[in-house]
Scaffold this motif. Structure first.
Motif, PDB file in Angstrom:
ATOM      1  N   MET A  84       0.821  -1.199   0.000  1.00 29.15           N
ATOM      2  CA  MET A  84       0.000   0.000   0.000  1.00 29.15           C
ATOM      3  C   MET A  84       0.866   1.266   0.000  1.00 29.15           C
ATOM      4  O   MET A  84       0.586   2.225  -0.739  1.00 29.15           O
ATOM      5  CB  MET A  84      -0.937   0.009   1.219  1.00 29.15           C
ATOM      6  N   ASP A  85       1.924   1.269   0.821  1.00 33.03           N
ATOM      7  CA  ASP A  85       2.832   2.418   0.825  1.00 33.03           C
ATOM      8  C   ASP A  85       3.540   2.548  -0.519  1.00 33.03           C
ATOM      9  O   ASP A  85       3.725   3.660  -1.038  1.00 33.03           O
ATOM     10  CB  ASP A  85       3.867   2.266   1.941  1.00 33.03           C
ATOM     11  N   LEU A  86       3.936   1.403  -1.071  1.00 30.39           N
ATOM     12  CA  LEU A  86       4.681   1.432  -2.333  1.00 30.39           C
ATOM     13  C   LEU A  86       3.812   1.953  -3.474  1.00 30.39           C
ATOM     14  O   LEU A  86       4.255   2.801  -4.269  1.00 30.39           O
ATOM     15  CB  LEU A  86       5.204   0.036  -2.668  1.00 30.39           C
ATOM     16  N   GLN A  89       1.175   3.837  -3.339  1.00 27.97           N
ATOM     17  CA  GLN A  89       0.889   5.261  -3.148  1.00 27.97           C
ATOM     18  C   GLN A  89       2.082   6.108  -3.571  1.00 27.97           C
ATOM     19  O   GLN A  89       1.914   7.170  -4.189  1.00 27.97           O
ATOM     20  CB  GLN A  89       0.533   5.546  -1.682  1.00 27.97           C
ATOM     21  N   ALA A  90       3.295   5.627  -3.265  1.00 22.93           N
ATOM     22  CA  ALA A  90       4.506   6.349  -3.664  1.00 22.93           C
ATOM     23  C   ALA A  90       4.656   6.342  -5.184  1.00 22.93           C
ATOM     24  O   ALA A  90       5.060   7.344  -5.784  1.00 22.93           O
ATOM     25  CB  ALA A  90       5.726   5.726  -2.997  1.00 22.93           C
ATOM     26  N   ILE A  91       4.326   5.213  -5.808  1.00 22.27           N
ATOM     27  CA  ILE A  91       4.379   5.130  -7.268  1.00 22.27           C
ATOM     28  C   ILE A  91       3.362   6.084  -7.896  1.00 22.27           C
ATOM     29  O   ILE A  91       3.660   6.799  -8.849  1.00 22.27           O
ATOM     30  CB  ILE A  91       4.131   3.677  -7.730  1.00 22.27           C
ATOM     31  N   GLY A  92       2.158   6.093  -7.342  1.00 22.56           N
ATOM     32  CA  GLY A  92       1.127   7.000  -7.840  1.00 22.56           C
ATOM     33  C   GLY A  92       1.553   8.458  -7.732  1.00 22.56           C
ATOM     34  O   GLY A  92       1.329   9.256  -8.644  1.00 22.56           O
ATOM     35  N   ALA A 100      -2.996  -4.373 -10.304  1.00 19.43           N
ATOM     36  CA  ALA A 100      -3.184  -5.134  -9.073  1.00 19.43           C
ATOM     37  C   ALA A 100      -1.850  -5.207  -8.352  1.00 19.43           C
ATOM     38  O   ALA A 100      -0.835  -5.594  -8.941  1.00 19.43           O
ATOM     39  CB  ALA A 100      -3.701  -6.542  -9.375  1.00 19.43           C
ATOM     40  N   VAL A 101      -1.851  -4.821  -7.090  1.00 22.54           N
ATOM     41  CA  VAL A 101      -0.662  -4.961  -6.249  1.00 22.54           C
ATOM     42  C   VAL A 101      -1.092  -5.751  -5.029  1.00 22.54           C
ATOM     43  O   VAL A 101      -1.907  -5.296  -4.227  1.00 22.54           O
ATOM     44  CB  VAL A 101      -0.041  -3.598  -5.878  1.00 22.54           C
ATOM     45  N   SER A 102      -0.582  -6.985  -4.930  1.00 26.21           N
ATOM     46  CA  SER A 102      -1.093  -7.875  -3.891  1.00 26.21           C
ATOM     47  C   SER A 102      -0.125  -9.019  -3.627  1.00 26.21           C
ATOM     48  O   SER A 102      -0.521 -10.174  -3.575  1.00 26.21           O
ATOM     49  CB  SER A 102      -2.469  -8.416  -4.309  1.00 26.21           C
ATOM     50  N   ALA A 103       1.169  -8.678  -3.461  1.00 29.32           N
ATOM     51  CA  ALA A 103       2.183  -9.710  -3.235  1.00 29.32           C
ATOM     52  C   ALA A 103       2.022 -10.830  -4.262  1.00 29.32           C
ATOM     53  O   ALA A 103       2.057 -12.010  -3.934  1.00 29.32           O
ATOM     54  CB  ALA A 103       2.075 -10.257  -1.813  1.00 29.32           C
ATOM     55  N   MET A 104       1.844 -10.445  -5.521  1.00 33.95           N
ATOM     56  CA  MET A 104       1.580 -11.415  -6.580  1.00 33.95           C
ATOM     57  C   MET A 104       2.880 -11.886  -7.219  1.00 33.95           C
ATOM     58  O   MET A 104       3.648 -11.089  -7.761  1.00 33.95           O
ATOM     59  CB  MET A 104       0.661 -10.817  -7.642  1.00 33.95           C
ATOM     60  N   THR A 105       3.099 -13.188  -7.156  1.00 30.75           N
ATOM     61  CA  THR A 105       4.290 -13.774  -7.754  1.00 30.75           C
ATOM     62  C   THR A 105       4.191 -13.743  -9.278  1.00 30.75           C
ATOM     63  O   THR A 105       3.146 -14.046  -9.857  1.00 30.75           O
ATOM     64  CB  THR A 105       4.468 -15.227  -7.289  1.00 30.75           C
ATOM     65  N   TYR A 145      10.630  -0.188   2.701  1.00 33.75           N
ATOM     66  CA  TYR A 145      11.057  -1.562   2.985  1.00 33.75           C
ATOM     67  C   TYR A 145      11.460  -1.710   4.456  1.00 33.75           C
ATOM     68  O   TYR A 145      11.024  -2.646   5.135  1.00 33.75           O
ATOM     69  CB  TYR A 145      12.233  -1.924   2.069  1.00 33.75           C
ATOM     70  N   VAL A 146      12.291  -0.797   4.933  1.00 30.85           N
ATOM     71  CA  VAL A 146      12.749  -0.848   6.333  1.00 30.85           C
ATOM     72  C   VAL A 146      11.580  -0.687   7.301  1.00 30.85           C
ATOM     73  O   VAL A 146      11.519  -1.344   8.345  1.00 30.85           O
ATOM     74  CB  VAL A 146      13.818   0.238   6.588  1.00 30.85           C
ATOM     75  N   LYS A 147      10.635   0.174   6.943  1.00 33.82           N
ATOM     76  CA  LYS A 147       9.454   0.398   7.795  1.00 33.82           C
ATOM     77  C   LYS A 147       8.706  -0.894   8.063  1.00 33.82           C
ATOM     78  O   LYS A 147       8.275  -1.155   9.191  1.00 33.82           O
ATOM     79  CB  LYS A 147       8.529   1.414   7.130  1.00 33.82           C
ATOM     80  N   TRP A 148       8.560  -1.743   7.050  1.00 39.45           N
ATOM     81  CA  TRP A 148       7.724  -2.927   7.180  1.00 39.45           C
ATOM     82  C   TRP A 148       8.488  -4.212   7.490  1.00 39.45           C
ATOM     83  O   TRP A 148       7.915  -5.166   8.029  1.00 39.45           O
ATOM     84  CB  TRP A 148       6.865  -3.118   5.936  1.00 39.45           C
ATOM     85  N   PHE A 149       9.778  -4.239   7.164  1.00 40.18           N
ATOM     86  CA  PHE A 149      10.515  -5.494   7.378  1.00 40.18           C
ATOM     87  C   PHE A 149      11.699  -5.350   8.330  1.00 40.18           C
ATOM     88  O   PHE A 149      12.312  -6.348   8.710  1.00 40.18           O
ATOM     89  CB  PHE A 149      10.986  -6.052   6.037  1.00 40.18           C
ATOM     90  N   GLY A 150      12.017  -4.122   8.723  1.00 37.23           N
ATOM     91  CA  GLY A 150      13.047  -3.930   9.721  1.00 37.23           C
ATOM     92  C   GLY A 150      14.480  -4.080   9.236  1.00 37.23           C
ATOM     93  O   GLY A 150      15.419  -3.957  10.013  1.00 37.23           O
ATOM     94  N   VAL A 151      14.655  -4.339   7.951  1.00 34.78           N
ATOM     95  CA  VAL A 151      15.992  -4.474   7.365  1.00 34.78           C
ATOM     96  C   VAL A 151      16.010  -3.769   6.012  1.00 34.78           C
ATOM     97  O   VAL A 151      14.950  -3.498   5.426  1.00 34.78           O
ATOM     98  CB  VAL A 151      16.394  -5.961   7.160  1.00 34.78           C
TER      99      VAL A 151
END
Length: 260
Positions: free
Chosen positions: A62-64, A66-69, A98-103, A249-255
């Protein structure tokens, strides 16, 4: 000066004013920002989920998006839908992307276009914390496995010999079935499994074995809109160069994200 002449002068003044307005004498109304309709399965933390307090859709994706938009000068409107309905919605023109962790998979790429990969993932197995019989993919033979319908986890589970597959609309439903003992294991994306165990599973669940696959996530876009693919890729490149992608990335995964 006669009254008739005064009236004619007044009318002439208004006519000139209107002509100037039509020719740019007055500032034009600001153009409305382009709206991008984005579909997402919003029950897939930490990528997309609804915040209990604000009721807003939040998460890495969702953050990504919005940043792209913002980079594209577009307003992003998120539409929540089941994962297996995302590609049909794109094909029907009901959503723009569609953005939904889609492989990114060959089968999906036959139906939609994908952006450049934006996240690397893989499938892992989750079992109850007191389960000491399942340690690897091989140990799933003949077991009851929970998956989300339409996912690569469901595809992998169907390869297990004599397994009894239970498909759910969302992963929270699959995790709940595991917690209640209705299945022996769940197969799903590792970062989502990590989040479940950290935030909800706690002492009730654990991951076992090595990742079953290595997968890239992409933003899915209709094959009819090649320009949108180019615009999204350009925005994504900019976010990676200016450091915004790393912050998200760091915000959500800590690395920090792995180097490409």
């Amino acid at each position: 000066m006669s009254k008739k002449m005064i009236v004619l002068l007044v009318l002439s003044f208004f006519a000139v004013s209107l002509a100037l307005a039509g020719c740019g004498g007055q500032p034009a109304a600001p153009a409305k920002a382009k709206v991008l309709k984005v579909g997402s399965d919003t029950a897939y933390a930490p990528f997309e989920f609804q915040d209990e307090k604000s009721k807003q859709y939040v998460g890495f994706d969702m953050d990504l998006i919005q940043a792209i938009g913002k980079q594209m000068g577009a307003e992003v409107q998120v539409q929540s839908m089941n994962f297996d309905g995302l590609i049909p919605a794109l094909e029907a023109g009901n959503i723009d992307m569609a953005v939904s962790a889609m492989t990114i998979t060959p089968d999906r790429a036959k139906k939609v276009n994908f952006s450049k990969p934006y996240y690397k993932s893989g499938l892992t197995i989750v079992v109850k914390s007191d389960n000491n019989t399942i340690h690897s993919f091989k140990d799933l033979e003949g077991k009851r496995i929970a998956v989300q319908i339409g996912t690569t986890g469901a595809d992998e589970a169907k390869k297990v010999k004599d397994a009894k597959i239970r498909e759910f609309n969302t992963m929270p439903e699959a995790f709940l079935e595991l917690k209640n003992g209705g299945v022996d294991a769940a197969i799903n994306d590792k970062p989502v499994n990590d989040y479940f165990i950290k935030e909800a599973g706690g002492k009730d669940a654990k991951q076992v074995g090595e990742p079953l696959t290595a997968e890239d996530y992409g933003i899915a876009i209709s094959q009819k809109n090649t320009q949108l693919v180019e615009d999204v890729n350009k925005a994504l490149d900019t976010l990676k160069k200016n450091g915004e992608y790393e912050k998200i990335y760091v915000k959500w995964f800590g690395v920090k994200p792995p180097k490409e």
